[in-house]
Design a protein around this motif. Sequence first.
Motif, PDB file in Angstrom:
ATOM      1  N   SER A  62       0.844  -1.184   0.000  1.00  0.00           N
ATOM      2  CA  SER A  62       0.000   0.000   0.000  1.00  0.00           C
ATOM      3  C   SER A  62       0.882   1.237   0.000  1.00  0.00           C
ATOM      4  O   SER A  62       1.820   1.344   0.781  1.00  0.00           O
ATOM      5  CB  SER A  62      -0.881  -0.001   1.259  1.00  0.00           C
ATOM      6  OG  SER A  62      -1.526   1.228   1.393  1.00  0.00           O
ATOM      7  N   PHE A  63       0.583   2.201  -0.888  1.00  0.00           N
ATOM      8  CA  PHE A  63       1.406   3.395  -0.969  1.00  0.00           C
ATOM      9  C   PHE A  63       0.988   4.471   0.017  1.00  0.00           C
ATOM     10  O   PHE A  63       1.737   5.385   0.279  1.00  0.00           O
ATOM     11  CB  PHE A  63       1.360   3.976  -2.385  1.00  0.00           C
ATOM     12  CG  PHE A  63       2.112   3.156  -3.376  1.00  0.00           C
ATOM     13  CD1 PHE A  63       3.463   2.924  -3.213  1.00  0.00           C
ATOM     14  CD2 PHE A  63       1.477   2.596  -4.450  1.00  0.00           C
ATOM     15  CE1 PHE A  63       4.177   2.163  -4.117  1.00  0.00           C
ATOM     16  CE2 PHE A  63       2.173   1.834  -5.363  1.00  0.00           C
ATOM     17  CZ  PHE A  63       3.517   1.621  -5.195  1.00  0.00           C
ATOM     18  N   SER A  64      -0.181   4.380   0.556  1.00  0.00           N
ATOM     19  CA  SER A  64      -0.616   5.404   1.481  1.00  0.00           C
ATOM     20  C   SER A  64      -0.498   4.895   2.910  1.00  0.00           C
ATOM     21  O   SER A  64      -0.724   3.735   3.185  1.00  0.00           O
ATOM     22  CB  SER A  64      -2.062   5.805   1.187  1.00  0.00           C
ATOM     23  OG  SER A  64      -2.913   4.703   1.375  1.00  0.00           O
ATOM     24  N   GLN A  65      -0.121   5.800   3.751  1.00  0.00           N
ATOM     25  CA  GLN A  65       0.031   5.439   5.151  1.00  0.00           C
ATOM     26  C   GLN A  65      -1.305   5.625   5.854  1.00  0.00           C
ATOM     27  O   GLN A  65      -1.909   6.676   5.790  1.00  0.00           O
ATOM     28  CB  GLN A  65       1.100   6.322   5.780  1.00  0.00           C
ATOM     29  CG  GLN A  65       1.410   5.979   7.201  1.00  0.00           C
ATOM     30  CD  GLN A  65       2.523   6.852   7.728  1.00  0.00           C
ATOM     31  OE1 GLN A  65       3.456   7.168   7.018  1.00  0.00           O
ATOM     32  NE2 GLN A  65       2.391   7.260   8.959  1.00  0.00           N
ATOM     33  N   ASP A  66      -1.767   4.607   6.519  1.00  0.00           N
ATOM     34  CA  ASP A  66      -3.014   4.627   7.252  1.00  0.00           C
ATOM     35  C   ASP A  66      -2.700   5.034   8.691  1.00  0.00           C
ATOM     36  O   ASP A  66      -2.182   4.234   9.470  1.00  0.00           O
ATOM     37  CB  ASP A  66      -3.657   3.253   7.186  1.00  0.00           C
ATOM     38  CG  ASP A  66      -5.006   3.188   7.870  1.00  0.00           C
ATOM     39  OD1 ASP A  66      -5.315   4.067   8.690  1.00  0.00           O
ATOM     40  OD2 ASP A  66      -5.745   2.243   7.565  1.00  0.00           O
ATOM     41  N   THR A  67      -2.998   6.282   9.043  1.00  0.00           N
ATOM     42  CA  THR A  67      -2.651   6.823  10.350  1.00  0.00           C
ATOM     43  C   THR A  67      -3.287   6.032  11.487  1.00  0.00           C
ATOM     44  O   THR A  67      -2.631   5.740  12.487  1.00  0.00           O
ATOM     45  CB  THR A  67      -3.064   8.310  10.455  1.00  0.00           C
ATOM     46  OG1 THR A  67      -2.492   9.008   9.347  1.00  0.00           O
ATOM     47  CG2 THR A  67      -2.580   8.924  11.745  1.00  0.00           C
ATOM     48  N   ALA A  68      -4.531   5.648  11.318  1.00  0.00           N
ATOM     49  CA  ALA A  68      -5.205   4.876  12.368  1.00  0.00           C
ATOM     50  C   ALA A  68      -4.524   3.520  12.553  1.00  0.00           C
ATOM     51  O   ALA A  68      -4.341   3.055  13.683  1.00  0.00           O
ATOM     52  CB  ALA A  68      -6.678   4.685  12.024  1.00  0.00           C
ATOM     53  N   LEU A  69      -4.141   2.907  11.447  1.00  0.00           N
ATOM     54  CA  LEU A  69      -3.449   1.619  11.527  1.00  0.00           C
ATOM     55  C   LEU A  69      -2.089   1.774  12.203  1.00  0.00           C
ATOM     56  O   LEU A  69      -1.728   0.970  13.070  1.00  0.00           O
ATOM     57  CB  LEU A  69      -3.278   1.016  10.139  1.00  0.00           C
ATOM     58  CG  LEU A  69      -2.511  -0.306  10.073  1.00  0.00           C
ATOM     59  CD1 LEU A  69      -3.199  -1.381  10.928  1.00  0.00           C
ATOM     60  CD2 LEU A  69      -2.370  -0.764   8.635  1.00  0.00           C
ATOM     61  N   VAL A  70      -1.357   2.808  11.835  1.00  0.00           N
ATOM     62  CA  VAL A  70      -0.050   3.050  12.460  1.00  0.00           C
ATOM     63  C   VAL A  70      -0.215   3.261  13.961  1.00  0.00           C
ATOM     64  O   VAL A  70       0.530   2.680  14.760  1.00  0.00           O
ATOM     65  CB  VAL A  70       0.673   4.256  11.815  1.00  0.00           C
ATOM     66  CG1 VAL A  70       1.883   4.681  12.639  1.00  0.00           C
ATOM     67  CG2 VAL A  70       1.101   3.912  10.395  1.00  0.00           C
ATOM     68  N   ASP A  71      -1.204   4.051  14.356  1.00  0.00           N
ATOM     69  CA  ASP A  71      -1.449   4.278  15.787  1.00  0.00           C
ATOM     70  C   ASP A  71      -1.779   2.970  16.497  1.00  0.00           C
ATOM     71  O   ASP A  71      -1.281   2.705  17.596  1.00  0.00           O
ATOM     72  CB  ASP A  71      -2.595   5.278  15.988  1.00  0.00           C
ATOM     73  CG  ASP A  71      -2.220   6.689  15.572  1.00  0.00           C
ATOM     74  OD1 ASP A  71      -1.009   6.969  15.408  1.00  0.00           O
ATOM     75  OD2 ASP A  71      -3.145   7.511  15.389  1.00  0.00           O
ATOM     76  N   SER A  72      -2.589   2.162  15.872  1.00  0.00           N
ATOM     77  CA  SER A  72      -2.962   0.876  16.454  1.00  0.00           C
ATOM     78  C   SER A  72      -1.750  -0.046  16.582  1.00  0.00           C
ATOM     79  O   SER A  72      -1.542  -0.679  17.622  1.00  0.00           O
ATOM     80  CB  SER A  72      -4.037   0.217  15.590  1.00  0.00           C
ATOM     81  OG  SER A  72      -4.318  -1.073  16.052  1.00  0.00           O
ATOM     82  N   LEU A  73      -0.948  -0.112  15.528  1.00  0.00           N
ATOM     83  CA  LEU A  73       0.252  -0.952  15.565  1.00  0.00           C
ATOM     84  C   LEU A  73       1.237  -0.468  16.624  1.00  0.00           C
ATOM     85  O   LEU A  73       1.838  -1.285  17.338  1.00  0.00           O
ATOM     86  CB  LEU A  73       0.929  -0.978  14.188  1.00  0.00           C
ATOM     87  CG  LEU A  73       0.176  -1.694  13.077  1.00  0.00           C
ATOM     88  CD1 LEU A  73       0.835  -1.432  11.722  1.00  0.00           C
ATOM     89  CD2 LEU A  73       0.084  -3.186  13.354  1.00  0.00           C
TER      90      LEU A  73
END
Length: 158
Positions: free
Chosen positions: A21-32
Amino acid sequence: MRHLHRISILIACLLLTRSISFSQDTALVDSLMSELKCAKADTSFLNLNLDLGSEYLFNSPDTAKFFIDQAFQYAVNLDDSSNIAECYNLYGIIGTIQGKYLTGIENFQQSLTWYELVGDHRGAANIINNIGVIYGYLENFEESIRHYKESYEISISI
């Protein structure tokens, strides 16, 4: 030949992007990141670092490298060949993004060795394709096409 080059690059991009995926998913990053804070030093810690490295890959390669380095250390300590292969793949992508094509090829070659070691044909095909992408960037179209064809042949045999 120019038309063939464009088609080759298009095919390579399509194959490369199917798993990234080329776009960063902010919610996913926060969750990770939240999960990483609580993770024990085991495969979940390794996988969380790989996931974070993948999320930062195109937007912040240096940050991605930090997480991939963490994953790589754990993969080596756990003798986890598949994840060692994936770390080298991600290092190769970082090298490519940064225009360090020789570094990219070297890391992809390391990744290919590890994928072949564990018999992961899909992983090997992906890496061979990535090498073809770099040769395309270097305008070595014969090598690029040769790698795309090899990747394609492996992919259809799976």
